[in-house]
Design an enzyme around this catalytic site. Structure first.
Site, short mmCIF file in Angstrom:
data_model
loop_
_atom_site.label_atom_id
_atom_site.label_comp_id
_atom_site.label_asym_id
_atom_site.label_seq_id
_atom_site.Cartn_x
_atom_site.Cartn_y
_atom_site.Cartn_z
N ASN A 155 13.99 103.23 61.28
CA ASN A 155 12.68 103.48 61.67
C ASN A 155 12.18 102.87 63.07
O ASN A 155 11.65 101.36 62.91
CB ASN A 155 11.47 103.20 60.42
N GLU A 188 8.66 100.58 49.93
CA GLU A 188 8.44 99.48 50.98
C GLU A 188 7.18 98.50 50.70
O GLU A 188 5.93 99.04 50.68
CB GLU A 188 8.03 99.98 52.07
N GLY A 203 7.90 93.72 58.10
CA GLY A 203 7.61 93.00 59.43
C GLY A 203 6.99 91.58 59.23
O GLY A 203 7.01 90.90 60.31
N SER A 213 11.64 93.83 55.78
CA SER A 213 12.61 92.87 56.32
C SER A 213 13.93 92.79 55.88
O SER A 213 14.39 91.82 55.61
CB SER A 213 11.73 91.46 55.77
P1 13P Z 1 10.75 95.79 59.06
O1 13P Z 1 12.21 96.01 58.59
O2 13P Z 1 10.59 95.40 60.32
O3 13P Z 1 10.34 94.89 57.94
O4 13P Z 1 10.11 97.22 58.68
C1 13P Z 1 10.21 98.00 57.36
C2 13P Z 1 9.61 99.38 57.82
O5 13P Z 1 8.57 99.60 57.81
C3 13P Z 1 10.67 100.23 57.80
O6 13P Z 1 9.84 101.51 57.79
#
Ligand code: 13P
Length: 254
Positions: free
Chosen positions: A9, A170, A176, A216
């Site tokens: 993504n 998620e 993030g 993450s």
């Molecule tokens: P990160 O891998 O940057 O934590 O983001 C995960 C995400 O929101 C994928 O849709």
């Protein structure tokens, strides 16, 4: 057997040329290094979708997807993009219900149910995201939250349509932040999701549903996460912006 999928993504990152450059690197590495036991999906901003879909032609295990779609078929919705438009440029998937859309754009379960219907009607495969916030986990509400996101978002579908979905768990607190869910925490929720699907749609559909983990996820923690029995791949944010990292995550399924 359910599909193993590693989806990237890109969120609102990369201009047109940067996106094409990254995607070219990814498909070249995929061709050279991946065994094809897995499907790679890149969910780019709308502006790159058509070009990426063209580049992905001829790679049966690489697909592209959008990150959002409107719930209406068409009409006076200035600035919006319809599922039909997305399908028409060669995209196969669409992320729906990402926590950033829920949080910043006020997307409710009810709205997401409508978006899911329209995406499916237009032959797109939704990657339907669910997950609890830190507050909800601390209040031990996470199972209830996950269940209501499923019930209100996608459990109105009939069996045929439900079988077209990919579910992505998620946890919002892991997105993030660099804090990933432990493999035990993730497995516990994935198993719960599969049990809920089985209760609604039966064992066979539950066993065939791909459930991705996101938050993450990186080349270091992916092997342990993906080794869990109910984790069928990942939805990758930050690490999908680096071809080497993304392909190393894809290769966990080699
Ligand atoms: P990160 O891998 O940057 O934590 O983001 C995960 C995400 O929101 C994928 O849709």
């Amino acid at each position: 057997m359910r599909k193993k999928i590693v989806a990237g993504n890109w969120k609102m990152n990369l201009d047109y040329n940067e996106g094409l450059g990254l995607f070219s690197e990814i498909i070249n590495m995929f061709k050279d290094e991946a065994t094809g036991k897995q499907q790679a999906v890149i969910c780019s901003p709308f502006i790159q979708l058509h070009s990426l879909a063209q580049l992905a032609k001829g790679y049966t295990n690489v697909a592209v997807g959008a990150q959002n779609a409107h719930q209406a078929e068409s009409g006076a919705y200035t600035g919006e993009i319809s599922a039909k438009m997305i399908k028409s440029v060669g995209a196969e998937y669409v992320i729906l219900g990402h926590s950033e859309r829920r949080q910043y754009f006020g997307e409710s379960n009810e709205l997401l149910a409508a978006k899911t219907d329209t995406a499916l009607k237009n032959d797109l495969k939704p990657i339907f995201c669910i997950g609890e916030t830190l507050q909800e986990r601390e209040a031990e509400e996470h199972f209830n939250i996950i269940k209501s996101q499923l019930v209100e978002g996608v459990f109105h579908l009939d069996e045929t349509d439900f079988a077209k979905l990919v579910i992505a768990y998620e946890p919002v607190w892991a997105i993030g932040t660099g804090v990933t869910a432990s493999s035990d925490q993730a497995q516990e929720i994935h198993a719960f999701i599969r049990i809920e699907i089985a209760a609604k749609y039966g064992q066979e559909i539950a066993a065939n549903t791909t459930i991705l983990y996101g938050g993450s996820c990186n080349p270091k923690n992916a092997p342990e996460l993906f080794a869990q029995p109910d984790i069928d791949g990942g939805l990758i944010g930050g690490a999908s912006l680096k071809s080497r990292d993304f392909i190393d995550i894809v290769k966990v399924f080699n």
